[in-house]
Design a protein around this motif. Structure first.
Motif, PDB file in Angstrom:
ATOM      1  N   GLY A 161       0.958  -1.244   0.094  1.00  0.00           N
ATOM      2  CA  GLY A 161      -0.140   0.063   0.055  1.00  0.00           C
ATOM      3  C   GLY A 161       0.784   1.186   0.102  1.00  0.00           C
ATOM      4  O   GLY A 161       1.861   1.308   0.761  1.00  0.00           O
ATOM      5  N   GLY A 162       0.599   2.332  -0.801  1.00  0.00           N
ATOM      6  CA  GLY A 162       1.080   3.486  -1.033  1.00  0.00           C
ATOM      7  C   GLY A 162       2.316   3.352  -1.984  1.00  0.00           C
ATOM      8  O   GLY A 162       2.924   4.593  -2.242  1.00  0.00           O
ATOM      9  N   SER A 163       2.651   2.236  -2.464  1.00  0.00           N
ATOM     10  CA  SER A 163       3.674   2.396  -3.357  1.00  0.00           C
ATOM     11  C   SER A 163       2.989   2.720  -4.882  1.00  0.00           C
ATOM     12  O   SER A 163       2.157   2.587  -4.932  1.00  0.00           O
ATOM     13  CB  SER A 163       4.398   0.816  -3.505  1.00  0.00           C
ATOM     14  N   THR A 164       4.221   2.721  -5.821  1.00  0.00           N
ATOM     15  CA  THR A 164       3.650   2.895  -7.213  1.00  0.00           C
ATOM     16  C   THR A 164       3.799   1.533  -8.047  1.00  0.00           C
ATOM     17  O   THR A 164       4.623   1.081  -7.944  1.00  0.00           O
ATOM     18  CB  THR A 164       4.416   4.023  -7.886  1.00  0.00           C
ATOM     19  N   LEU A 165       2.752   1.357  -8.619  1.00  0.00           N
ATOM     20  CA  LEU A 165       2.804   0.119  -9.470  1.00  0.00           C
ATOM     21  C   LEU A 165       2.973   0.741 -10.928  1.00  0.00           C
ATOM     22  O   LEU A 165       2.159   1.518 -11.386  1.00  0.00           O
ATOM     23  CB  LEU A 165       1.506  -0.638  -9.581  1.00  0.00           C
ATOM     24  N   GLN A 166       3.996   0.164 -11.716  1.00  0.00           N
ATOM     25  CA  GLN A 166       4.296   0.678 -12.991  1.00  0.00           C
ATOM     26  C   GLN A 166       3.978  -0.468 -14.014  1.00  0.00           C
ATOM     27  O   GLN A 166       4.212  -1.757 -13.653  1.00  0.00           O
ATOM     28  CB  GLN A 166       5.657   0.844 -13.309  1.00  0.00           C
ATOM     29  N   ALA A 167       3.221  -0.364 -15.139  1.00  0.00           N
ATOM     30  CA  ALA A 167       2.615  -1.597 -15.922  1.00  0.00           C
ATOM     31  C   ALA A 167       3.228  -1.080 -17.157  1.00  0.00           C
ATOM     32  O   ALA A 167       3.071   0.263 -17.856  1.00  0.00           O
ATOM     33  CB  ALA A 167       1.292  -1.775 -15.681  1.00  0.00           C
ATOM     34  N   GLY A 211       3.119   0.504 -24.546  1.00  0.00           N
ATOM     35  CA  GLY A 211       2.415   1.337 -23.768  1.00  0.00           C
ATOM     36  C   GLY A 211       2.701   1.137 -22.237  1.00  0.00           C
ATOM     37  O   GLY A 211       2.956  -0.089 -21.904  1.00  0.00           O
ATOM     38  N   SER A 212       2.810   2.463 -21.594  1.00  0.00           N
ATOM     39  CA  SER A 212       3.243   2.007 -20.164  1.00  0.00           C
ATOM     40  C   SER A 212       2.326   3.032 -19.478  1.00  0.00           C
ATOM     41  O   SER A 212       1.890   4.465 -19.863  1.00  0.00           O
ATOM     42  CB  SER A 212       4.601   2.068 -19.958  1.00  0.00           C
ATOM     43  N   GLY A 213       2.142   3.062 -17.959  1.00  0.00           N
ATOM     44  CA  GLY A 213       1.783   3.894 -17.083  1.00  0.00           C
ATOM     45  C   GLY A 213       1.963   3.307 -15.864  1.00  0.00           C
ATOM     46  O   GLY A 213       2.864   2.379 -15.470  1.00  0.00           O
ATOM     47  N   SER A 214       1.264   4.379 -14.676  1.00  0.00           N
ATOM     48  CA  SER A 214       1.661   3.889 -13.419  1.00  0.00           C
ATOM     49  C   SER A 214       0.341   4.521 -12.534  1.00  0.00           C
ATOM     50  O   SER A 214      -0.089   5.423 -12.876  1.00  0.00           O
ATOM     51  CB  SER A 214       2.738   4.635 -12.865  1.00  0.00           C
ATOM     52  N   ALA A 215       0.213   3.602 -11.206  1.00  0.00           N
ATOM     53  CA  ALA A 215      -0.823   4.123 -10.465  1.00  0.00           C
ATOM     54  C   ALA A 215      -0.339   3.868  -9.258  1.00  0.00           C
ATOM     55  O   ALA A 215       0.543   3.211  -8.832  1.00  0.00           O
ATOM     56  CB  ALA A 215      -2.197   3.469 -10.848  1.00  0.00           C
ATOM     57  N   VAL A 216      -1.085   4.513  -8.080  1.00  0.00           N
ATOM     58  CA  VAL A 216      -0.614   4.432  -6.708  1.00  0.00           C
ATOM     59  C   VAL A 216      -1.575   3.166  -6.144  1.00  0.00           C
ATOM     60  O   VAL A 216      -2.623   3.060  -6.241  1.00  0.00           O
ATOM     61  CB  VAL A 216      -0.844   5.699  -5.896  1.00  0.00           C
ATOM     62  N   VAL A 217      -0.785   2.372  -5.448  1.00  0.00           N
ATOM     63  CA  VAL A 217      -1.535   1.130  -4.735  1.00  0.00           C
ATOM     64  C   VAL A 217      -2.341   1.851  -3.552  1.00  0.00           C
ATOM     65  O   VAL A 217      -1.631   2.426  -2.611  1.00  0.00           O
ATOM     66  CB  VAL A 217      -0.542   0.003  -4.416  1.00  0.00           C
TER      67      VAL A 217
END
Length: 126
Positions: free
Chosen positions: A75-81, A90-96
């Motif tokens: 929790g609170g980390s950043t997930l990059q895909a 294609g890539s992006g990121s979101a906060v868990v």
């Protein structure tokens, strides 16, 4: 005539002889280092468990990736895909979320759906 053919060969031999000590000198340069300037650091993981990864499709393209099964420790980390179909990436990121669970990462570029593609995820932080 014989003298004219002699000079080009003589000059070539002289140039070769003049360059040989330079090469020999470079080969004999001493290098004295007893250690390598690197260190090993243990990186903690928020999970060793398997995660569920689902590509979300729209009009024949991958528009986002949903990752589920994230524990609260992430929790609170950043997930990059990143999704790569061999031609487009294609890539992006979101906060868990703090409690873990699932997160959807919207891709900046939507790669076309392919027979075989690669989806990579990385959790950075917290």
């Amino acid at each position: 005539m014989r003298l004219a053919a002699f000079w080009p060969r003589t000059i070539a031999v002289m140039l070769l002889a003049a360059s040989t000590p330079v090469i020999g000198a470079a080969a004999s340069v001493a290098v004295s280092s007893h250690t390598v300037g690197a260190a090993a650091v243990t990186v903690p993981r928020c999970t060793n468990a398997g995660l569920s990864v689902l590509q979300n499709l729209s009009a024949g393209t991958v528009v986002s990736v949903t990752v589920a099964g994230l524990p609260a420790a992430c929790g609170g980390s950043t997930l990059q895909a990143t999704v790569n179909n061999g031609t487009t990436s294609g890539s992006g990121s979101a906060v868990v979320p703090v409690g873990g669970g699932s997160v959807t990462v919207t891709l900046g570029i939507a790669p076309a759906v392919a027979t075989a593609d690669e989806t990579d995820i990385v959790v950075v932080g917290p």
